[in-house]
Design a protein around this motif. Sequence first.
Motif, PDB file in Angstrom:
ATOM      1  N   ASP A 182     -30.601 -25.184 -21.620  1.00  0.00           N
ATOM      2  CA  ASP A 182     -30.238 -25.335 -20.214  1.00  0.00           C
ATOM      3  C   ASP A 182     -31.501 -25.601 -19.390  1.00  0.00           C
ATOM      4  OD1 ASP A 182     -31.534 -22.867 -20.108  1.00  0.00           O
ATOM      5  OD2 ASP A 182     -29.694 -21.726 -19.792  1.00  0.00           O
ATOM      6  N   SER A 183     -31.316 -25.726 -18.098  1.00  0.00           N
ATOM      7  CA  SER A 183     -32.440 -26.024 -17.210  1.00  0.00           C
ATOM      8  C   SER A 183     -33.517 -24.941 -17.259  1.00  0.00           C
ATOM      9  CB  SER A 183     -31.940 -26.208 -15.778  1.00  0.00           C
ATOM     10  OG  SER A 183     -33.010 -26.544 -14.917  1.00  0.00           O
ATOM     11  N   ALA A 184     -33.104 -23.685 -17.292  1.00  0.00           N
ATOM     12  CA  ALA A 184     -34.070 -22.586 -17.299  1.00  0.00           C
ATOM     13  C   ALA A 184     -34.972 -22.633 -18.532  1.00  0.00           C
ATOM     14  CB  ALA A 184     -33.347 -21.243 -17.207  1.00  0.00           C
ATOM     15  N   THR A 185     -34.378 -22.865 -19.694  1.00  0.00           N
ATOM     16  CA  THR A 185     -35.202 -22.917 -20.910  1.00  0.00           C
ATOM     17  C   THR A 185     -36.009 -24.215 -20.970  1.00  0.00           C
ATOM     18  OG1 THR A 185     -33.286 -23.698 -22.191  1.00  0.00           O
ATOM     19  CG2 THR A 185     -33.793 -21.328 -22.275  1.00  0.00           C
ATOM     20  N   LEU A 235     -37.368 -25.703 -18.321  1.00  0.00           N
ATOM     21  CA  LEU A 235     -38.519 -25.437 -17.452  1.00  0.00           C
ATOM     22  C   LEU A 235     -39.533 -24.538 -18.154  1.00  0.00           C
ATOM     23  CD1 LEU A 235     -36.633 -24.864 -14.092  1.00  0.00           C
ATOM     24  CD2 LEU A 235     -38.070 -26.832 -14.681  1.00  0.00           C
ATOM     25  N   LYS A 236     -39.036 -23.545 -18.855  1.00  0.00           N
ATOM     26  CA  LYS A 236     -39.910 -22.642 -19.609  1.00  0.00           C
ATOM     27  C   LYS A 236     -40.676 -23.417 -20.687  1.00  0.00           C
ATOM     28  CE  LYS A 236     -39.654 -18.462 -22.444  1.00  0.00           C
ATOM     29  NZ  LYS A 236     -38.753 -17.498 -23.074  1.00  0.00           N
ATOM     30  N   ALA A 264     -39.743 -22.667 -12.685  1.00  0.00           N
ATOM     31  CA  ALA A 264     -38.990 -21.786 -13.582  1.00  0.00           C
ATOM     32  C   ALA A 264     -38.933 -20.356 -13.055  1.00  0.00           C
ATOM     33  CB  ALA A 264     -39.621 -21.795 -14.969  1.00  0.00           C
ATOM     34  N   GLU A 265     -39.625 -20.112 -11.951  1.00  0.00           N
ATOM     35  CA  GLU A 265     -39.719 -18.780 -11.365  1.00  0.00           C
ATOM     36  C   GLU A 265     -40.303 -17.778 -12.342  1.00  0.00           C
ATOM     37  OE1 GLU A 265     -35.875 -17.907  -9.663  1.00  0.00           O
ATOM     38  OE2 GLU A 265     -36.069 -19.533  -8.203  1.00  0.00           O
TER      39      GLU A 265
END
Length: 145
Positions: free
Chosen positions: A78-81, A83-84, A130-131
């Motif tokens: 997903d987007s979060a992973t 960005l990570k 990614a905060e």
Amino acid sequence: MSEKLAERLQAALSAEHSAIFAYARLGVQLDKALQKEARIGEEMHRTRRDALLVQLAELKATAPVAQAGYALPFPVTDSATALKLAAYVEDGVAATWRAALADAEGEVRRRILVAYTDAAVRGTRWRKLAEIAPATVRYPGRKTQ
């Protein structure tokens, strides 16, 4: 140029190959605006790869060939992973450029420093998106912070 510098430039080339692969994988998980950022990052890594290929040829040093695929450090679903992963990749690239600084002088050192700085700044940008806290790291590319 020293043999040690050639080895470090070869490591940087391997990192650039890996980054290009990762950006292609993570970009599909991002929205349109972030896909544009990912394309810019991928293009920068392609430019650095091409410059390293020329530099290693001039040094008569063997250039590592890109692998058909690279193992990702974690699933990108997903987007979060995604960005990570982008932040992780830039940290890895920064580490190889940081290592090359030790053996470089003059114009070569300046080019390495530009590549190192670019990866560190891009890593910060991805961590911020990614905060991930903290968004900045004290010594980009250093194994122990």
